[in-house]
Design a protein around this motif. Structure first.
Motif, mmCIF file in Angstrom:
data_model
loop_
_atom_site.group_PDB
_atom_site.id
_atom_site.type_symbol
_atom_site.label_atom_id
_atom_site.label_comp_id
_atom_site.label_asym_id
_atom_site.label_seq_id
_atom_site.Cartn_x
_atom_site.Cartn_y
_atom_site.Cartn_z
ATOM 1 N N TYR A 37 38.569 17.778 -1.911
ATOM 2 C CA TYR A 37 37.357 17.456 -2.641
ATOM 3 C C TYR A 37 37.523 16.074 -3.275
ATOM 4 C CZ TYR A 37 35.065 22.054 -2.495
ATOM 5 O OH TYR A 37 34.409 23.189 -2.090
ATOM 6 N N GLN A 39 36.071 13.620 -6.399
ATOM 7 C CA GLN A 39 35.355 13.660 -7.669
ATOM 8 C C GLN A 39 35.210 12.237 -8.206
ATOM 9 O OE1 GLN A 39 37.193 15.588 -11.148
ATOM 10 N NE2 GLN A 39 35.229 16.562 -11.589
ATOM 11 N N SER A 42 31.104 10.414 -11.832
ATOM 12 C CA SER A 42 29.964 11.269 -12.189
ATOM 13 C C SER A 42 30.365 12.717 -12.402
ATOM 14 C CB SER A 42 28.897 11.205 -11.087
ATOM 15 O OG SER A 42 29.404 11.805 -9.896
ATOM 16 N N ARG A 43 31.583 13.069 -12.081
ATOM 17 C CA ARG A 43 32.173 14.421 -12.246
ATOM 18 C C ARG A 43 31.787 15.401 -11.147
ATOM 19 N NH1 ARG A 43 30.794 15.056 -18.334
ATOM 20 N NH2 ARG A 43 29.200 16.483 -17.559
ATOM 21 N N GLN A 44 30.833 15.032 -10.305
ATOM 22 C CA GLN A 44 30.376 15.974 -9.283
ATOM 23 C C GLN A 44 31.391 16.066 -8.151
ATOM 24 O OE1 GLN A 44 26.426 16.147 -9.273
ATOM 25 N NE2 GLN A 44 26.409 18.008 -8.036
ATOM 26 N N MET A 45 31.939 17.242 -7.952
ATOM 27 C CA MET A 45 32.903 17.472 -6.874
ATOM 28 C C MET A 45 32.160 17.529 -5.541
ATOM 29 S SD MET A 45 36.005 18.130 -8.259
ATOM 30 C CE MET A 45 36.896 19.409 -7.389
ATOM 31 N N LEU A 47 32.721 18.043 -1.343
ATOM 32 C CA LEU A 47 33.649 18.451 -0.287
ATOM 33 C C LEU A 47 33.820 17.319 0.714
ATOM 34 C CD1 LEU A 47 35.342 20.707 1.032
ATOM 35 C CD2 LEU A 47 33.306 21.307 2.347
ATOM 36 N N PHE A 91 41.044 15.897 -4.905
ATOM 37 C CA PHE A 91 41.717 17.154 -5.191
ATOM 38 C C PHE A 91 41.910 17.953 -3.909
ATOM 39 C CE2 PHE A 91 41.784 17.063 -9.740
ATOM 40 C CZ PHE A 91 40.687 16.305 -10.108
ATOM 41 N N TYR A 95 42.126 28.251 -0.696
ATOM 42 C CA TYR A 95 41.407 29.486 -0.996
ATOM 43 C C TYR A 95 42.096 30.651 -0.319
ATOM 44 C CZ TYR A 95 38.068 33.228 -1.059
ATOM 45 O OH TYR A 95 37.467 34.447 -1.240
ATOM 46 N N ASP A 98 42.416 33.320 -4.339
ATOM 47 C CA ASP A 98 41.357 32.693 -5.106
ATOM 48 C C ASP A 98 41.470 31.185 -4.927
ATOM 49 O OD1 ASP A 98 43.132 33.689 -8.084
ATOM 50 O OD2 ASP A 98 43.402 31.881 -6.890
ATOM 51 N N MET A 99 40.572 30.443 -5.538
ATOM 52 C CA MET A 99 40.509 28.999 -5.327
ATOM 53 C C MET A 99 41.454 28.321 -6.303
ATOM 54 S SD MET A 99 38.653 27.156 -3.236
ATOM 55 C CE MET A 99 37.746 25.621 -3.010
ATOM 56 N N PHE A 101 43.296 24.517 -7.279
ATOM 57 C CA PHE A 101 43.251 23.083 -7.080
ATOM 58 C C PHE A 101 44.558 22.434 -7.507
ATOM 59 C CE2 PHE A 101 38.779 22.053 -6.156
ATOM 60 C CZ PHE A 101 38.167 23.246 -6.447
ATOM 61 N N GLY A 102 44.890 21.316 -6.862
ATOM 62 C CA GLY A 102 45.992 20.503 -7.329
ATOM 63 C C GLY A 102 45.559 19.657 -8.516
ATOM 64 N N ALA A 103 46.485 18.869 -9.043
ATOM 65 C CA ALA A 103 46.208 18.058 -10.237
ATOM 66 C C ALA A 103 45.436 16.790 -9.914
ATOM 67 C CB ALA A 103 47.504 17.718 -10.959
ATOM 68 N N TYR B 35 34.585 27.114 -13.312
ATOM 69 C CA TYR B 35 35.900 26.496 -13.426
ATOM 70 C C TYR B 35 35.969 25.744 -14.749
ATOM 71 C CZ TYR B 35 36.183 27.105 -8.322
ATOM 72 O OH TYR B 35 36.202 27.618 -7.052
ATOM 73 N N GLY B 40 42.654 15.128 -16.966
ATOM 74 C CA GLY B 40 43.792 14.816 -16.118
ATOM 75 C C GLY B 40 44.270 15.957 -15.245
ATOM 76 N N GLN B 41 43.496 17.017 -15.177
ATOM 77 C CA GLN B 41 43.885 18.180 -14.387
ATOM 78 C C GLN B 41 42.839 18.494 -13.321
ATOM 79 O OE1 GLN B 41 46.827 19.882 -14.929
ATOM 80 N NE2 GLN B 41 47.270 18.286 -16.446
ATOM 81 N N GLY B 42 43.241 19.325 -12.381
ATOM 82 C CA GLY B 42 42.271 19.831 -11.424
ATOM 83 C C GLY B 42 41.518 20.999 -12.014
ATOM 84 N N PRO B 43 40.401 21.373 -11.410
ATOM 85 C CA PRO B 43 39.651 22.530 -11.901
ATOM 86 C C PRO B 43 40.499 23.793 -11.862
ATOM 87 C CG PRO B 43 38.340 21.239 -10.367
ATOM 88 C CD PRO B 43 39.727 20.702 -10.293
ATOM 89 N N GLU B 102 31.424 26.352 2.039
ATOM 90 C CA GLU B 102 31.528 25.211 1.156
ATOM 91 C C GLU B 102 30.966 25.553 -0.211
ATOM 92 O OE1 GLU B 102 29.554 21.764 2.539
ATOM 93 O OE2 GLU B 102 29.852 20.637 0.691
ATOM 94 N N PHE B 105 29.188 21.944 -6.090
ATOM 95 C CA PHE B 105 29.463 21.862 -7.517
ATOM 96 C C PHE B 105 28.325 21.210 -8.285
ATOM 97 C CE2 PHE B 105 33.902 23.080 -8.297
ATOM 98 C CZ PHE B 105 34.349 23.255 -7.002
ATOM 99 N N GLY B 106 28.174 21.640 -9.522
ATOM 100 C CA GLY B 106 27.293 20.959 -10.456
ATOM 101 C C GLY B 106 28.040 19.831 -11.144
ATOM 102 N N PRO B 107 27.346 19.071 -11.969
ATOM 103 C CA PRO B 107 27.968 17.924 -12.642
ATOM 104 C C PRO B 107 28.835 18.309 -13.835
ATOM 105 C CG PRO B 107 25.686 18.105 -13.271
ATOM 106 C CD PRO B 107 25.907 19.150 -12.222
#
Lengths: 111, 114
Positions: A37, A39, A42-45, A47, A91, A95, A98-99, A101-103, B35, B40-43, B102, B105-107
């Protein structure tokens, strides 16, 4: 539970060059999915690419491709012909069950 | 709109207060996820809904956190007696069936607990 490790906190690439982002994971599941993913600020993840573990062929999406090494539990992302718009946090995620994520890896693209 | 929306985009509250964060998934998506992303971290996975029911809430850190999805669409994440450590971006995602598909995600909602 599974774990996802991204060992590169930051990476930099020159525009139009190729860069590879690393990811390793650990899971006891035999059937699972892996994702990259993006990011942006804007924070929007978003794919980027997805790989089914049962498929041996590496997934490809335009300039993005993966190198999936199931035995080594490695899932790296290659970005070819890097563009300024590729700059973001990337990121890796797995899955099943569960899902997770890495750092993340912060990618900078230099013009 | 076509995407996942979250409100508010930012929330500042005081320690000990109660907050609600809302997620509006893509129409027709039966699966919904929450999530938490610390700086500094992933979700970090919190909870997964399939329809109206919580299929997996193993990621909720403690009983101060609760989420509902009463009609199988909009979901609300509720945090009681907020603590400074709850400060983070809370992300919501939805997908057609489950995580094999897939996740969109939202913002996110940035929660700051003073």
């Amino acid at each position: 539970a599974q774990t996802v490790t991204q060992s590169q906190p930051e990476m930099s690439v020159q525009e139009a060059e190729t860069v590879t982002l690393s990811c390793t994971y650990d899971t006891s599941e035999s059937d699972y999915y892996l994702f990259w993913y993006k990011q942006p600020p804007s924070r929007q993840m978003i794919l980027v690419i997805r790989q089914e573990a049962y498929k041996q062929q590496n997934a490809t999406e335009n300039r993005f491709s993966v190198n999936f090494q199931k035995a080594a539990k490695s899932f790296s992302l290659k970005i070819s012909d890097s563009q300024l718009g590729d700059a973001a946090m990337y990121f890796c995620a797995s899955y099943r069950p569960d899902m997770r994520f890495g750092a993340g890896t912060r990618l900078t693209v230099k013009p | 709109g076509a995407g996942v929306s979250q409100t508010p985009s930012n929330k500042v509250t005081e320690k000990g207060k109660y907050v609600e964060l809302r997620c509006d998934p893509i129409s027709g998506h039966t699966a919904l996820y929450w999530y938490r992303q610390s700086l500094g971290q992933g979700p970090e996975f919190l909870i997964y809904f399939q329809g109206t029911g919580a299929a997996d809430d193993s990621g909720l850190p403690n009983d101060r956190f609760f989420a509902v999805r009463p009609e199988g669409s909009v979901s609300t994440l509720k945090i009681q007696r907020t603590e400074r450590g709850d400060s983070a971006v809370y992300l919501c995602a939805s997908s057609l069936i489950d995580s094999y598909n897939e996740q969109f995600f939202g913002p996110g909602t940035r929660l700051t607990v003073l």
